[in-house]
Enzyme design. Sequence first.
Site, PDB file in Angstrom:
ATOM      1  N   ASP A 174      -3.641 -30.920  29.845  1.00  0.00           N
ATOM      2  CA  ASP A 174      -3.630 -29.778  28.939  1.00  0.00           C
ATOM      3  C   ASP A 174      -5.036 -29.218  28.762  1.00  0.00           C
ATOM      4  OD1 ASP A 174      -2.112 -28.171  26.773  1.00  0.00           O
ATOM      5  OD2 ASP A 174      -3.877 -28.944  25.715  1.00  0.00           O
TER       6      ASP A 174
ATOM      7  N   TYR B  73     -11.696 -24.029  26.525  1.00  0.00           N
ATOM      8  CA  TYR B  73     -12.272 -25.363  26.684  1.00  0.00           C
ATOM      9  C   TYR B  73     -13.393 -25.383  27.730  1.00  0.00           C
ATOM     10  CZ  TYR B  73      -7.945 -26.995  24.368  1.00  0.00           C
ATOM     11  OH  TYR B  73      -6.898 -27.196  23.514  1.00  0.00           O
TER      12      TYR B  73
ATOM     13  N   LYS C 110      -4.477 -21.879  28.389  1.00  0.00           N
ATOM     14  CA  LYS C 110      -4.142 -21.019  27.252  1.00  0.00           C
ATOM     15  C   LYS C 110      -5.165 -19.896  27.132  1.00  0.00           C
ATOM     16  CE  LYS C 110      -3.436 -25.430  24.828  1.00  0.00           C
ATOM     17  NZ  LYS C 110      -4.482 -26.199  25.543  1.00  0.00           N
TER      18      LYS C 110
ATOM     19  N   HIS D  95      -2.759 -19.021  23.016  1.00  0.00           N
ATOM     20  CA  HIS D  95      -3.404 -20.148  22.336  1.00  0.00           C
ATOM     21  C   HIS D  95      -3.210 -20.104  20.817  1.00  0.00           C
ATOM     22  CE1 HIS D  95      -7.051 -23.054  22.896  1.00  0.00           C
ATOM     23  NE2 HIS D  95      -6.256 -23.484  21.949  1.00  0.00           N
TER      24      HIS D  95
END
Length: 279
Positions: free
Chosen positions: A50, A55, A80, A113
């Site tokens: 994930d 990120y 996302k 997200h």
Amino acid sequence: MAAAVALTLSSTVRLSSGHTMPLLGFGVYQNYSATPSVLEALAVGYRHIDSAQAYRNEADVGKAVRESGVPRSDVFVTTKCLNPTHGYESTLGGVDTSLTKFGFDYIDLFLIHDPMSGPERRIATWRALIESRDKGKIRSIGVSNYGVKHLQEIQSAGLELPAVNQIELHPYCQQKPIVAWCHEHNIVVQAYCPIIRGKFDDPVIGDIAKKHLRDPAQILIRWSLQRGFVPLPKSATPSRIRSNAQLYDFTLDEEDLGRLDALDRGKDGAVSWNPVDHA
């Protein structure tokens, strides 16, 4: 009622898209050099990673998948798009950028997200994900941090519902109205922060861990699995990555599950941003 207990590390759930998703995921939030930890996770047996554009590790995840020796088709990868990038054209471009960073031909699951861009941009973003899915760039589409009203917004627009809603979910923050709505509409619920960011000082969790000769994180992830969720524990520590997957030779009984269920604090139990009520 608890989910069936005959679970294994290779257990999957079928999404409304028709694709299958491994029940245990591996999160890489705040892991800015994710290749070593993803390699370890894949070596242990995780097959669900994930990630997210925010990120900043999509390239690291893609590198790990290629170096792991595990066929790409056997690894389920999520990313996302965060609210500053929401919108129809920007989302279409963002999907292509993520594909390039991963080095993949397709993304298994792409999520909105968060709902913080407002109704118009949320729907525009969702339409872009549907289009990208229909073009074969994405296999399944979903959302994250969506409350019931955000899900109903998609429904009211006459659009297909998400295959997945990823929300903060653990015994302290069970988000029962959202979970119930998702289950009623065949939306699989993923659980982020399933181990409460290491806040293991609750005596109930400690008592159940002692009973099963397990660590608290294993108890919390097992609770999530038995309650029918898809937990996404994260760690960059090899020993913890391994232990977080050692969940399949013990079972929480109904008393254990009930005691953990009773820890629910509603919204006050959240340990993350949890923007499910955003307008």
